[in-house]
Design an enzyme around this catalytic site. Structure first.
Site: not given
Lengths: 359, 81
Positions: A318-319
């Site tokens: 998620c980055a």
């Protein structure tokens, strides 16, 4: 949490019958103990939210207005970049400062970026969920305040893994996850907002307290930011976790640190492993990522799980901005999280498993 | 309803539940008898937690609030059982 649900499963802050008061006192004590753990001088400046994502949303959407400019690190999680993406569509200017390939931001680069135009806030994570890199939050806070800007921190990987003191860091907002290194349950987190900082609440509704006949949301803290029935079981769990951390956190962090150095040293010595993030003895939180020319991260993760029962995570975590920064946006990486309960035997098993998977 | 005869108490209202519970804790630390009650009409709001004290404890209760840095938002004499 079980005791609370069995004996005090009432709505806190609403009634004064026995169960309701027990629930209210649970919330009160949890807030007090979380504040003490994080260096928050007035517990009323600490709000219970559903998690760090909601905390980041409240921090950013509550404080930034059209026409504002923010300077943001390139290592941020989607919990920060996605709210900022929405805000950019509402007229907030978002300028990124690129970290180095180890994921570390350069405070002087932030200083130059802030000097380029009027800035409402610097936004930066305390530590990376991809590389474990610890960012120089105190330096960034000094830069922000010298420019009349706010220092807003995503502390998802900081609280618990680091001895966080928001007063010493001199930050204006600090968002925390409950279920990560703080060791609380899922579905709970906290947001610290400096006293007097007027952030717009995301949600309006009942608070149970005085002023119920007023049409608008009360401005008193903490109720302004806690409309509706709270997650009292989650708050109870986080309160217990805060007390546990206050008693045992230093020892937990020392063990995590030792195991992280050991794992980084071992991985850096392996021929078919490209260690990401800080060098083995550099300061970091216990998050260790790598890639390998021998196999894709998702295949390694699958093999470690199926053959050895080892739980690790592949992908972009998620980055995507962080992976773009360190050069792994196309491949992702394999991430190993070391936490309370991880032992030397676990590290042995992981390294032995990797030897087989990468053979 | 109870057959006990109503008598006078002093009730305090607070802006938030947190403040009410902090005030309750402050009173207990000062060894003052305190009873949480549903906010009565006399305090100007019908929601939330109020604190009830014996009238003779009013001054010491307010001193305890001040030591804790707490501000009450309303005070009233109430007839209660």
């Amino acid at each position: 949490m079980v005791d609370l649900m069995e004996h005090a499963g009432a709505n806190p802050g609403r009634g004064t019958y026995g169960m309701a008061m027990a629930a209210s006192r649970t919330v009160f004590e949890a807030r007090r103990d979380c504040a003490a753990l994080l260096g928050v001088k007035d517990p009323r400046d600490l709000f219970f939210v559903s998690g760090c994502t909601e905390a980041c949303n409240l921090m950013l959407k509550g404080l930034l207005q059209p026409g504002d400019r923010v300077v943001v690190s390139s290592m941020e999680h989607n919990a920060v970049t996605r709210p900022l993406h929405v805000l950019s569509g509402r007229g907030v200017r978002v300028d990124f400062v690129t970290a180095d390939t180890a994921g570390l931001v350069d405070a002087e680069a932030f200083e130059r970026a802030v000097a380029e135009a009027p800035t409402r806030a610097i936004v930066c994570q305390h530590a990376s969920n991809v590389t474990g890199t610890i960012q120089p939050i105190g330096d960034l806070a000094d830069i922000a305040h010298a420019a009349g800007a706010l220092m807003l921190v995503d502390g998802a990987q900081g609280a618990g893994h680091l001895d966080v003191d928001v007063a010493a860091l001199d930050v204006d907002a600090y968002a925390c996850s409950g279920h990560k290194a703080l060791l609380g349950p899922q579905g709970i987190g906290v947001l610290y907002l400096r006293s007097g900082l007027d952030a717009m609440q995301l949600v309006e509704g009942g608070t149970g307290a005085s002023g119920a006949d007023e049409p608008g949301q009360p401005l008193d803290r903490p109720e302004r930011y806690e409309a509706g029935t709270p997650n009292t079981p989650g708050i109870a769990g986080l309160g217990a976790a805060a007390r546990y951390q206050s008693a045992h956190g230093a020892g937990i962090r020392a063990t995590e640190r030792r195991l992280t150095v050991r794992l980084r040293e071992a991985l850096s010595a392996m021929d078919d492993v490209v260690l990401l993030g800080p060098a083995p003895h550099d300061e970091s939180v216990p998050v260790v990522s790598f890639t390998s020319p021998r196999a894709e991260p998702d295949r390694i993760a699958f093999e470690l799980d199926r053959r050895f029962g080892i739980a690790v995570r592949s992908g972009l975590h998620c980055a995507p901005w962080a992976h773009r920064t360190i050069g792994t946006l196309d491949t992702g990486a394999l991430r190993i999280g070391i936490g309370h309960g991880t032992t030397d035997a676990d590290i042995d098993a992981l390294l032995a498993g990797l030897d087989e998977v990468l053979a | 309803m109870s057959a006990r005869q109503p008598r006078l108490f002093t009730a305090y209202g607070f802006a938030t539940t947190h403040d009410a519970l902090a005030a309750e804790a402050a009173a207990r630390r000062a060894e003052i008898h305190v009873t949480p009650i549903p906010a009565p009409r006399e305090l100007g709001s019908l929601c939330g937690i109020a604190l009830r004290f014996e009238p003779s404890d009013t001054a010491s209760a307010e001193a305890a609030f001040a030591v804790a840095g707490l501000v009450w938002t309303a005070r009233a004499q109430i007839s209660d059982i």
